[in-house]
Design an enzyme around this catalytic site. Structure first.
Site, PDB file in Angstrom:
ATOM      1  N   LYS A  22      -1.644  14.101   2.140  1.00 17.50           N
ATOM      2  CA  LYS A  22      -1.260  13.047   3.033  1.00 17.50           C
ATOM      3  C   LYS A  22      -0.205  12.300   2.120  1.00 17.50           C
ATOM      4  O   LYS A  22       1.021  12.136   2.308  1.00 17.50           O
ATOM      5  CB  LYS A  22      -2.225  12.121   3.415  1.00 17.50           C
ATOM      6  N   ASN A  23      -0.689  12.074   0.703  1.00 12.29           N
ATOM      7  CA  ASN A  23       0.247  11.306   0.012  1.00 12.29           C
ATOM      8  C   ASN A  23       1.478  11.925  -0.487  1.00 12.29           C
ATOM      9  O   ASN A  23       2.471  11.196  -1.396  1.00 12.29           O
ATOM     10  CB  ASN A  23      -0.600  10.520  -1.046  1.00 12.29           C
ATOM     11  N   CYS A 116      -3.518  -5.804   1.984  1.00 12.63           N
ATOM     12  CA  CYS A 116      -4.162  -4.795   2.886  1.00 12.63           C
ATOM     13  C   CYS A 116      -5.728  -4.848   2.571  1.00 12.63           C
ATOM     14  O   CYS A 116      -6.192  -5.661   1.449  1.00 12.63           O
ATOM     15  CB  CYS A 116      -3.965  -3.606   2.715  1.00 12.63           C
ATOM     16  N   ARG A 121      -1.334  -6.089  -2.947  1.00 11.36           N
ATOM     17  CA  ARG A 121      -0.423  -4.854  -2.890  1.00 11.36           C
ATOM     18  C   ARG A 121       0.968  -5.514  -2.708  1.00 11.36           C
ATOM     19  O   ARG A 121       1.690  -4.917  -1.747  1.00 11.36           O
ATOM     20  CB  ARG A 121      -0.942  -3.762  -1.867  1.00 11.36           C
ATOM     21  N   ASP A 306      -8.405   6.534  -5.441  1.00  9.94           N
ATOM     22  CA  ASP A 306      -8.853   7.080  -4.179  1.00  9.94           C
ATOM     23  C   ASP A 306      -9.986   8.075  -4.035  1.00  9.94           C
ATOM     24  O   ASP A 306     -10.401   8.480  -3.116  1.00  9.94           O
ATOM     25  CB  ASP A 306      -7.558   7.985  -3.672  1.00  9.94           C
ATOM     26  N   ARG A 398      -6.898   8.696   9.503  1.00  4.45           N
ATOM     27  CA  ARG A 398      -5.600   8.530   8.693  1.00  4.45           C
ATOM     28  C   ARG A 398      -5.373   9.524   7.691  1.00  4.45           C
ATOM     29  O   ARG A 398      -4.301   9.762   7.324  1.00  4.45           O
ATOM     30  CB  ARG A 398      -5.467   6.986   8.007  1.00  4.45           C
TER      31      ARG A 398
HETATM   32  C1  UD1 Z   1      -0.635   5.140  -3.747  1.00  2.35           C
HETATM   33  C2  UD1 Z   1      -1.183   5.729  -2.808  1.00  2.35           C
HETATM   34  C3  UD1 Z   1      -2.642   5.321  -2.668  1.00  2.35           C
HETATM   35  C4  UD1 Z   1      -3.316   5.116  -3.921  1.00  2.35           C
HETATM   36  C5  UD1 Z   1      -2.500   4.400  -5.186  1.00  2.35           C
HETATM   37  C6  UD1 Z   1      -3.079   4.360  -6.423  1.00  2.35           C
HETATM   38  C7  UD1 Z   1       0.301   6.778  -1.443  1.00  2.35           C
HETATM   39  C8  UD1 Z   1       1.011   6.677   0.003  1.00  2.35           C
HETATM   40  N1  UD1 Z   1      -0.634   5.774  -1.614  1.00  2.35           N
HETATM   41  O1  UD1 Z   1      -0.378   3.747  -3.257  1.00  2.35           O
HETATM   42  O2  UD1 Z   1      -3.505   6.300  -1.805  1.00  2.35           O
HETATM   43  O3  UD1 Z   1      -4.490   4.218  -4.046  1.00  2.35           O
HETATM   44  O4  UD1 Z   1      -1.020   4.950  -5.117  1.00  2.35           O
HETATM   45  O5  UD1 Z   1      -3.047   5.679  -7.175  1.00  2.35           O
HETATM   46  O6  UD1 Z   1       0.873   7.343  -2.202  1.00  2.35           O
HETATM   47  N2  UD1 Z   1       1.921  -2.849  -7.850  1.00  2.35           N
HETATM   48  C9  UD1 Z   1       2.567  -3.966  -8.008  1.00  2.35           C
HETATM   49  N3  UD1 Z   1       3.915  -4.066  -7.660  1.00  2.35           N
HETATM   50  C10 UD1 Z   1       4.468  -3.192  -6.870  1.00  2.35           C
HETATM   51  C11 UD1 Z   1       3.796  -1.942  -6.364  1.00  2.35           C
HETATM   52  C12 UD1 Z   1       2.444  -1.653  -6.879  1.00  2.35           C
HETATM   53  O7  UD1 Z   1       1.943  -4.949  -8.753  1.00  2.35           O
HETATM   54  O8  UD1 Z   1       5.499  -3.263  -6.267  1.00  2.35           O
HETATM   55  C13 UD1 Z   1       0.381  -2.723  -8.280  1.00  2.35           C
HETATM   56  C14 UD1 Z   1      -0.451  -2.547  -7.005  1.00  2.35           C
HETATM   57  O9  UD1 Z   1      -0.838  -3.715  -6.552  1.00  2.35           O
HETATM   58  C15 UD1 Z   1      -1.399  -1.820  -7.806  1.00  2.35           C
HETATM   59  C16 UD1 Z   1      -0.836  -0.860  -8.763  1.00  2.35           C
HETATM   60  O10 UD1 Z   1       0.357  -1.599  -9.003  1.00  2.35           O
HETATM   61  O11 UD1 Z   1      -2.603  -2.823  -8.257  1.00  2.35           O
HETATM   62  C17 UD1 Z   1      -0.841   0.807  -8.377  1.00  2.35           C
HETATM   63  O12 UD1 Z   1      -0.220   0.525  -6.901  1.00  2.35           O
HETATM   64  P1  UD1 Z   1       0.648   1.788  -6.484  1.00  2.35           P
HETATM   65  O13 UD1 Z   1       0.723   2.999  -7.366  1.00  2.35           O
HETATM   66  O14 UD1 Z   1       2.005   0.929  -6.073  1.00  2.35           O
HETATM   67  O15 UD1 Z   1      -0.014   2.052  -5.081  1.00  2.35           O
HETATM   68  P2  UD1 Z   1       0.830   2.590  -3.829  1.00  2.35           P
HETATM   69  O16 UD1 Z   1       1.736   3.583  -4.363  1.00  2.35           O
HETATM   70  O17 UD1 Z   1       0.930   1.630  -2.687  1.00  2.35           O
END
Ligand code: UD1
Length: 425
Positions: A22-23, A116, A121, A306, A398
């Site tokens: 999915k990701n 969320c 996030r 995850d 999902r």
């Molecule tokens: C993706 C995955 C999700 C997984 C996560 C961590 C997808 C669609 N989703 O989510 O299933 O749990 O990686 O492996 O691929 N952060 C910031 N600022 C930002 C972006 C992120 O501070 O602009 C922080 C987040 O709050 C979190 C960390 O970075 O603490 C990692 O998050 P991130 O890798 O961005 O998660 P997602 O990409 O949303």
């Protein structure tokens, strides 16, 4: 509204075909906005999030056909560069259209996803990265308005936190930018490599995907391409845990141990026997009790957040104590009270959970709170004595393709029942 009923206690035995990730599929679909020809994606799982992304792409003007796990799409007639609140709030990964839209059309208006269930996030790294590439960004009325009328320009972007979707968004923005972009402190997840592979097939110049430094030389146009989505490592790890928690043996096909190096090492140290083969691996529980272990979630190749909830379900039945420390998201222990309702002994101290193994879990009515928390309750239910009733099953839909069918084929007693809203409350 649906609920899942599980009668626990049967060791799972058989084979499971692991679906496409999915990701990986979500950014790969968003990447379709970049190309000027026909784009085909194979091994796309049939999941609610995939349908949400297709709906989003269609309202941008993409032609998308989805049949038999295959997507055929083109983005020849984009009519709208807005990703509306109603779609983004349903699925945060909708933010992935931001990079491709600004990169190709010089403008995008994407609803801010908001927090969320598992944490706040933020998307600041996505926004700051696009600004570095020359986009002008305004945040008004709950939307990110990004403009780059003369196109984006390559830059070196050092990301302060490792973010999977920010790395993907910036990679997709940079492929059509003028000159060179270097992403420093990039995420190294297999899904990043998969996206880079598809972009390269479209004609992009990318090197270093899978390391923390990705180099992109912008090109003026991307063409159609065909790509097969990588196997879902989270699904594979979930079924591996299902085999061990039920004291059974599963053959996981269409996947690879290389996708879950830390998880497989953790499961082996708990006492599982894991054997790779040409198209996947087998996982078997031994006759001795599963041993308590300590894990800490980290970006790839570390232990994936995850898989934290599923691992915790396993730890509830280990011999001795285990510790899980969650370092990625601040509120990702919502499965704890539900597991405790089934008889688990878990104490949370800040970002760590101490899990003391119990001899058995008891089936109970439980409530799903997010995708991975839901499946951890399914795992607990498969191992528990008696009946577990899982409510709010839509979370599972999902991310897990044909979950009940795959489990039933291996001997699980699991069924889905549609209930009235009154019964659900
Ligand atoms: C993706 C995955 C999700 C997984 C996560 C961590 C997808 C669609 N989703 O989510 O299933 O749990 O990686 O492996 O691929 N952060 C910031 N600022 C930002 C972006 C992120 O501070 O602009 C922080 C987040 O709050 C979190 C960390 O970075 O603490 C990692 O998050 P991130 O890798 O961005 O998660 P997602 O990409 O949303």
């Amino acid at each position: 509204m649906d609920r899942i009923i599980i009668k626990g206690g049967t060791p799972l035995r058989g084979s499971v075909r692991i679906s496409g990730a999915k990701n990986a599929s979500l950014p790969l679909l968003a990447a379709g906005l970049l190309c000027e020809g026909t784009y085909q994606l194979n091994n796309i799982p049939d999941l609610a999030d995939i349908h949400s992304m297709i709906e989003l792409l269609k309202q941008h003007g993409c032609n998308v056909i989805y049949q038999n796990n295959m997507i055929t799409m083109d983005a020849m007639n984009i009519v709208n560069t807005t990703a509306p609140y109603d779609l983004v709030r349903r699925m945060r990964a909708s933010i992935l259209v931001l990079g491709p839209l600004v990169g190709r059309f010089g403008k995008a208006r994407v609803s801010l996803p908001g927090g969320c269930a598992i944490g706040t996030r933020p998307v600041d790294i996505h926004i700051q990265g696009l600004q570095k590439l020359g986009a002008h960004i305004e945040l008004t009325e709950g939307y990110i308005h990004a403009t780059a009328p003369n196109g984006l320009v390559g830059a070196t972007i050092a990301m302060p936190v490792i973010s999977v979707t920010a790395t993907e968004n910036l990679m997709m923005a940079a492929v059509l930018a003028k000159g060179e972009t270097i992403l420093v402190n990039a995420a190294r997840e297999p899904e990043i490599i998969d996206l880079a592979t598809a972009l390269i097939a479209m004609g992009a110049h990318i090197s270093g995907a899978g390391t923390d430094r990705i180099m992109i030389q912008g090109v003026s146009q991307l063409n159609g391409a065909t790509h097969t989505v990588v196997s879902d490592r989270i699904e594979a790890a979930t079924y591996a845990i299902a085999a061990i928690i039920t004291r059974g043996e599963l053959n996981l096909m269409h996947t690879s141990l290389d996708l879950i190096p830390t998880v497989s090492a953790a499961l082996e140290s708990a006492g599982a026997i894991i054997t790779p083969h040409d198209t996947g691996f087998t996982v078997k529980a031994t006759d001795t009790p599963i041993q308590g272990i300590d894990v800490m979630t980290e970006p790839f190749p570390g232990f994936a957040t995850d898989i934290q909830a599923q691992m915790m379900a396993l730890m509830t039945l280990c011999e001795g104590a285990s510790m899980i420390t969650e370092t990625i998201f601040e509120n990702r222990f919502m499965h704890v009270p539900e597991l405790c309702r089934m008889g688990a002994n878990i104490t949370v101290h800040g970002s760590s959970a101490l899990v003391r193994g119990v001899p058995y879990l008891s089936g109970a009515p439980v409530m799903a709170t997010d995708l991975r928390a839901s499946v951890s309750l399914v795992l607990a239910g498969l191992a528990a004595r008696g009946e577990t009733i899982l409510n709010r099953v839509y979370h599972l839909d999902r991310g897990y393709e044909t979950l009940e069918e795959k489990l039933r084929n291996c001997g699980a007693h699991i069924e889905r029942r549609t209930i009235t809203t009154y019964e659900a409350e």
